[in-house]
Design a protein around this motif. Structure first.
Motif, PDB file in Angstrom:
ATOM      1  N   ALA A  27       0.834  -1.208   0.000  1.00  0.00           N
ATOM      2  CA  ALA A  27       0.000   0.000   0.000  1.00  0.00           C
ATOM      3  C   ALA A  27       0.871   1.261   0.000  1.00  0.00           C
ATOM      4  N   PRO A  28       0.401   2.316  -0.646  1.00  0.00           N
ATOM      5  CA  PRO A  28       1.156   3.589  -0.654  1.00  0.00           C
ATOM      6  C   PRO A  28       0.719   4.551   0.447  1.00  0.00           C
ATOM      7  N   PHE A  29       0.135   4.047   1.520  1.00  0.00           N
ATOM      8  CA  PHE A  29      -0.428   4.937   2.544  1.00  0.00           C
ATOM      9  C   PHE A  29       0.404   4.949   3.828  1.00  0.00           C
ATOM     10  N   GLN A  46      -0.443  13.998  -1.155  1.00  0.00           N
ATOM     11  CA  GLN A  46       0.569  13.040  -1.583  1.00  0.00           C
ATOM     12  C   GLN A  46       0.619  11.872  -0.599  1.00  0.00           C
ATOM     13  N   TRP A  47       0.628  10.675  -1.155  1.00  0.00           N
ATOM     14  CA  TRP A  47       0.770   9.458  -0.363  1.00  0.00           C
ATOM     15  C   TRP A  47       2.099   8.804  -0.732  1.00  0.00           C
ATOM     16  N   GLU A  48       2.755   8.231   0.258  1.00  0.00           N
ATOM     17  CA  GLU A  48       4.025   7.572   0.013  1.00  0.00           C
ATOM     18  C   GLU A  48       4.055   6.221   0.718  1.00  0.00           C
ATOM     19  N   GLY A  49       4.606   5.235   0.035  1.00  0.00           N
ATOM     20  CA  GLY A  49       4.758   3.906   0.602  1.00  0.00           C
ATOM     21  C   GLY A  49       6.172   3.409   0.417  1.00  0.00           C
ATOM     22  N   LEU A  50       6.335   2.105   0.518  1.00  0.00           N
ATOM     23  CA  LEU A  50       7.660   1.505   0.327  1.00  0.00           C
ATOM     24  C   LEU A  50       7.988   1.274  -1.142  1.00  0.00           C
ATOM     25  N   LEU A 162       1.228  10.360   9.880  1.00  0.00           N
ATOM     26  CA  LEU A 162       1.118   8.904   9.897  1.00  0.00           C
ATOM     27  C   LEU A 162      -0.024   8.462   8.984  1.00  0.00           C
ATOM     28  N   GLY A 163       0.285   7.586   8.060  1.00  0.00           N
ATOM     29  CA  GLY A 163      -0.730   7.096   7.144  1.00  0.00           C
ATOM     30  C   GLY A 163      -1.526   5.942   7.726  1.00  0.00           C
ATOM     31  N   PRO A 164      -2.667   5.635   7.144  1.00  0.00           N
ATOM     32  CA  PRO A 164      -3.493   4.522   7.667  1.00  0.00           C
ATOM     33  C   PRO A 164      -2.800   3.176   7.573  1.00  0.00           C
ATOM     34  N   ALA A 165      -1.837   3.023   6.658  1.00  0.00           N
ATOM     35  CA  ALA A 165      -1.138   1.745   6.544  1.00  0.00           C
ATOM     36  C   ALA A 165      -0.329   1.430   7.798  1.00  0.00           C
TER      37      ALA A 165
END
Length: 227
Positions: A27-29, A46-50, A162-165
């Motif tokens: 996920a990108p969250f 903007q969303w960022e993930g791994l 902090l994202g929901p992921a």
């Protein structure tokens, strides 16, 4: 003693945690835009993930995601978090295989109850290790987000929240941890220790087995009757 119900419940929780961990990893969250002050354009998020980053335009609802071009060009911290997450998922696959082989309700290893219980306990420990390893990149990312958010040297457009992921990552790690613990609890040896618990129990209930023959009175003597 090996309890099938606890074993199956532990495997179900651990598998649910593993599936959620795979979704969280992709996920990108992990980090989302932080609207601090008036320096950010609120029309874009903007969303960022791994593995990718996404740009969301609130005016049109259009979302554009792009995977990172080169893994070697990423920051060392991102590469390390990627590696830890992937290794944790691989450990989960290994733990699932060991746990299924060691379940009391399966017949993969025949009737070798002691060997199956040891395999199940090993699978539970592997799931616990996978959960702890998966917590590392999640907590690492949360620490970086909080540190940069309160760092005055970081410009407002670069701050993230902090994202929901991350919250889901903590939850699925807890599922794997509890699942591994239940597998171990359901595969624990009997309190008396030693193998052959079922045979000993049968001998106790039915008056002794082959190793405990009943004495027979000598020939020519009658048993005395007691009133």
């Amino acid at each position: 003693m090996a309890t099938t119900g606890l074993q199956v419940l532990g495997v179900l929780l651990a598998v649910a945690g593993w599936v959620g961990g795979a979704l969280v990893t992709a996920a990108p969250f992990w980090r989302v835009s932080a609207f601090v002050g008036g320096e950010l354009v609120v029309a874009e998020a903007q969303w960022e993930g791994l593995w990718m980053s996404c740009l969301v335009r609130s005016s049109t609802g259009h979302t554009q995601c792009k995977t990172f071009d080169s893994g070697l060009a990423l920051a060392p911290s991102t590469q390390a978090r990627r590696t830890l997450a992937v290794v944790a998922l691989l450990l989960g696959v290994l733990g699932l295989g060991l746990s299924v082989l060691g379940l009391k309700c399966t017949h993969c290893l025949g009737s070798a109850h002691d060997s199956k219980a040891r395999l199940a306990r090993l699978g539970g420990l592997v799931f616990v290790a996978a959960a702890l390893m998966f917590l590392v990149p999640v907590c690492w990312t949360a620490h970086m987000v909080v540190r940069d958010f309160y760092d005055p040297a970081v410009a407002a457009p670069l701050k993230r929240e902090l994202g929901p992921a991350l919250y889901l990552g903590w939850f699925v790690a807890l599922l794997m941890l509890v699942g591994g613990a239940l597998i171990n609890a359901g595969s624990a040896p009997p309190p008396g220790g030693g193998g052959g618990g079922e045979e000993a129990t049968a001998g106790g209930f039915f008056g002794g087995g082959k190793g405990n023959p009943q004495p027979t009175p000598p020939a020519g003597k009658k048993e005395k009757a007691y009133v």
